[in-house]
Design a protein around this motif. Structure first.
Motif: not given
Length: 240
Positions: A181-200, A222-228
């Motif tokens: 597997t290889i992948g990447s992730a990005y954390k946005f504001k208010y606890g939003n996280k988007l990831g993309i990956s590929v595996f064989y 949710i807890d990150d969103m509440i803290k923000k």
């Protein structure tokens, strides 16, 4: 900005490399996974997700399902996790129970992670079904990987290798497949996280089809969103 562009370029180069490595595959699959998680404190965390899967070069529905997990952290490095997954397709349903021991170790901008997981899968918990029709599939999975957090950025990259071992009465431990597997992730504001990956999946049985899977995953923490939100309110209060 230049650093981000270089990292994105590196990620797509890895995709191209893996594509060349998997020229003998016979199926492209896709997974869309929206999920949510909530950490009560330093020890307890719960999460849930929905999974939609397509197969045959993304053109045909494969399955959909829901998964729920509970995680307990002993400390910053070791944790245990248990959960249940229900999967449904046009032809059959599947139940899965699983438990895992996880390890995460931060080393500067890198995080070394690993897991030892046991899973029990069956089409039905009916005793007659499991004895006479189809016995449950039991697996032990060994995973190790590394995550790189880009300095001064919310972007990260990861890679891992996972070995699947099948447990059966006639052959106690049997190698099933290896997942790269290889992948990447990005954390946005208010606890939003988007990831993309590929595996064989490189399967041992030549009669079974290897697969190349693209996965996109969105998680609301949710807890990150509440803290923000709380932090923004406190900031406005002090400024007012």
């Amino acid at each position: 900005m230049m650093i981000k562009k270089k990292n994105l370029l590196l990620f797509f180069l890895l995709l191209i490399t893996m594509d060349g490595f998997c020229q003998n595959y016979t199926d492209w699959q896709y997974r869309l996974i929206p999920g949510v998680s909530y950490r009560f404190n330093d020890h307890w965390k719960v999460s849930g997700e929905y999974r939609y899967t397509a197969q045959k070069d993304f053109q045909e529905f494969r399955s959909s399902g829901a998964e729920f997990t509970v995680q307990y952290n002993f400390n910053k490095e070791f944790s245990i996790e248990t959960g249940y997954r229900f999967t449904s397709s046009y032809t059959a349903d599947s139940h899965r129970l699983f438990g895992a021991l996880k390890y995460d170790k931060e080393l500067g901008d890198f995080t070394l992670f690993g897991a030892m997981k046991y899973q029990f899968s069956t089409g039905s918990f009916n005793e007659r079904y499991m004895n006479d029709f189809k016995e449950p599939v039991q697996m032990v999975r060994e995973k190790i990987g590394v995550d790189y957090n880009v300095p001064k950025s919310k972007l990260s990259f990861n890679t891992s290798v996972e070995i699947f071992l099948k447990l059966a009465d006639d052959d106690p431990i049997k190698y099933n497949r290896t997942r790269y597997t290889i992948g990447s992730a990005y954390k946005f504001k208010y606890g939003n996280k988007l990831g993309i990956s590929v595996f064989y999946d490189d399967k041992y049985n030549p009669k079974k089809t290897d697969r190349f899977v693209l996965e996109t995953k969105y998680t609301l923490i949710i807890d990150d969103m509440i803290k923000k939100i709380k932090k923004n309110k406190e900031k406005k209060a002090t400024q007012g």
